[in-house]
Design a protein around this motif. Structure first.
Motif, short mmCIF file in Angstrom:
data_model
loop_
_atom_site.label_atom_id
_atom_site.label_comp_id
_atom_site.label_asym_id
_atom_site.label_seq_id
_atom_site.Cartn_x
_atom_site.Cartn_y
_atom_site.Cartn_z
N ALA A 115 0.83 -1.21 0.00
CA ALA A 115 0.00 0.00 0.00
C ALA A 115 0.86 1.26 0.00
CB ALA A 115 -0.94 -0.01 1.21
N VAL A 116 1.91 1.28 0.80
CA VAL A 116 2.79 2.46 0.87
C VAL A 116 3.50 2.68 -0.46
CG1 VAL A 116 4.89 3.38 1.93
CG2 VAL A 116 3.10 2.41 3.37
N VAL A 117 4.05 1.63 -1.03
CA VAL A 117 4.79 1.79 -2.29
C VAL A 117 3.85 2.25 -3.41
CG1 VAL A 117 6.03 0.54 -4.11
CG2 VAL A 117 6.66 0.21 -1.72
N LEU A 118 2.71 1.61 -3.55
CA LEU A 118 1.80 1.98 -4.63
C LEU A 118 1.19 3.37 -4.42
CD1 LEU A 118 -0.02 -1.41 -5.26
CD2 LEU A 118 1.73 -0.33 -6.68
N ARG A 119 0.81 3.67 -3.20
CA ARG A 119 0.12 4.93 -2.93
C ARG A 119 1.07 6.12 -2.86
NH1 ARG A 119 -2.55 8.57 -3.69
NH2 ARG A 119 -3.92 9.62 -2.23
N PRO A 125 -3.63 6.70 -7.43
CA PRO A 125 -4.87 6.96 -6.70
C PRO A 125 -5.30 5.74 -5.88
CG PRO A 125 -5.14 7.36 -9.07
CD PRO A 125 -3.80 6.75 -8.87
N GLU A 126 -6.01 6.00 -4.80
CA GLU A 126 -6.43 4.91 -3.92
C GLU A 126 -7.24 3.85 -4.66
OE1 GLU A 126 -8.32 7.33 -1.00
OE2 GLU A 126 -6.51 7.44 0.24
N ALA A 143 -4.17 0.26 5.49
CA ALA A 143 -2.85 -0.36 5.32
C ALA A 143 -1.77 0.70 5.09
CB ALA A 143 -2.86 -1.36 4.17
N ALA A 144 -2.10 1.72 4.30
CA ALA A 144 -1.13 2.78 4.03
C ALA A 144 -0.84 3.58 5.31
CB ALA A 144 -1.64 3.71 2.93
N SER A 145 -1.87 3.87 6.07
CA SER A 145 -1.69 4.61 7.32
C SER A 145 -0.83 3.81 8.30
CB SER A 145 -3.05 4.92 7.95
OG SER A 145 -2.89 5.54 9.20
N LEU A 148 2.77 3.80 7.04
CA LEU A 148 3.48 5.05 7.34
C LEU A 148 3.85 5.12 8.83
CD1 LEU A 148 1.52 7.66 5.20
CD2 LEU A 148 3.79 6.70 4.77
N ASP A 149 2.94 4.66 9.68
CA ASP A 149 3.24 4.62 11.12
C ASP A 149 4.45 3.70 11.37
OD1 ASP A 149 1.16 6.34 11.68
OD2 ASP A 149 -0.20 4.75 12.36
N GLY A 150 4.48 2.57 10.68
CA GLY A 150 5.60 1.65 10.82
C GLY A 150 6.90 2.26 10.34
N LEU A 151 6.85 2.98 9.23
CA LEU A 151 8.04 3.65 8.73
C LEU A 151 8.53 4.71 9.72
CD1 LEU A 151 7.26 4.14 4.93
CD2 LEU A 151 8.83 2.49 5.98
N ARG A 152 7.58 5.46 10.29
CA ARG A 152 7.96 6.46 11.29
C ARG A 152 8.64 5.80 12.49
NH1 ARG A 152 2.75 8.40 10.00
NH2 ARG A 152 2.92 10.23 8.69
N ALA A 153 8.10 4.66 12.89
CA ALA A 153 8.67 3.96 14.04
C ALA A 153 10.08 3.47 13.73
CB ALA A 153 7.78 2.78 14.43
N HIS A 154 10.30 2.99 12.50
CA HIS A 154 11.62 2.46 12.13
C HIS A 154 12.62 3.56 11.79
CE1 HIS A 154 10.16 -1.59 12.24
NE2 HIS A 154 9.26 -1.35 11.32
N LEU A 155 12.14 4.62 11.17
CA LEU A 155 13.05 5.67 10.69
C LEU A 155 13.11 6.88 11.60
CD1 LEU A 155 12.00 5.59 6.93
CD2 LEU A 155 14.10 4.65 7.92
#
Length: 163
Positions: A115-119, A125-126, A143-145, A148-155
């Motif tokens: 979801a993150v890569v495609l969106r 578009p969604e 899934a995208a939200s 992004l939360d997971g990316l914020r947690a990792h990065l």
């Protein structure tokens, strides 16, 4: 064999440039290497042609997804080959950021990463993302939200703001 692709090639050919561009961008963003991105894009388009009747309605999202998966597979294989080697110093901040992002993307569950890569990476578009993932738009948003939360947690939040 010709009958199998009758009518398919005209439709595929009309969309080829757009499809190739989406596949190439998806791979290049993850790999940072033109030749490897071209290989992934070509493989994604070959797979799309074979399945054209099934994927034609959401082909751009589909080839972007396949190409990004192929790019991630290349990165996994390359990481396995580098195991035990000293890390290469990189003076290029963009390269370091790309590796950080790819590493964080790998840690996400498949559906969130997709979801993150495609969106956000491919900026689709969604509705197209939902078609490519075979789910509802609400599922894409969720899934995208979470991705992004997971990316914020990792990065870290500052990495996301600086990017």
């Amino acid at each position: 064999m010709v009958g199998r692709y009758e009518g398919v090639t005209a439709s595929f050919t009309q969309q080829f440039e757009e499809l190739y561009g989406a596949a190439y961008r998806a791979a290049f963003i993850l790999l940072g290497d033109r030749a490897d991105a071209e290989d992934c894009a070509q493989e994604a388009l070959a797979r799309a042609l074979v399945r054209w009747r099934k994927v034609e309605g959401y082909a751009v999202a589909w080839v972007a997804k396949v190409s990004s998966n192929l790019a991630l597979d290349r990165l996994r294989r390359a990481a396995r080959h580098r195991t035990g080697e000293a890390p290469r110093p990189s003076s290029d901040l963009m390269r370091e950021r790309r590796f950080d992002l790819v590493g964080a993307l790998r840690l996400l569950p498949d559906r969130q990463r997709e979801a993150v890569v495609l969106r956000y990476v491919m900026d689709l578009p969604e509705a197209e993302v939902a078609d490519a993932m075979g789910c509802a738009i609400g599922t894409v948003k969720s899934a995208a939200s979470r991705g992004l939360d997971g990316l914020r947690a990792h990065l870290g939040e500052t990495w996301m703001l600086e990017a």
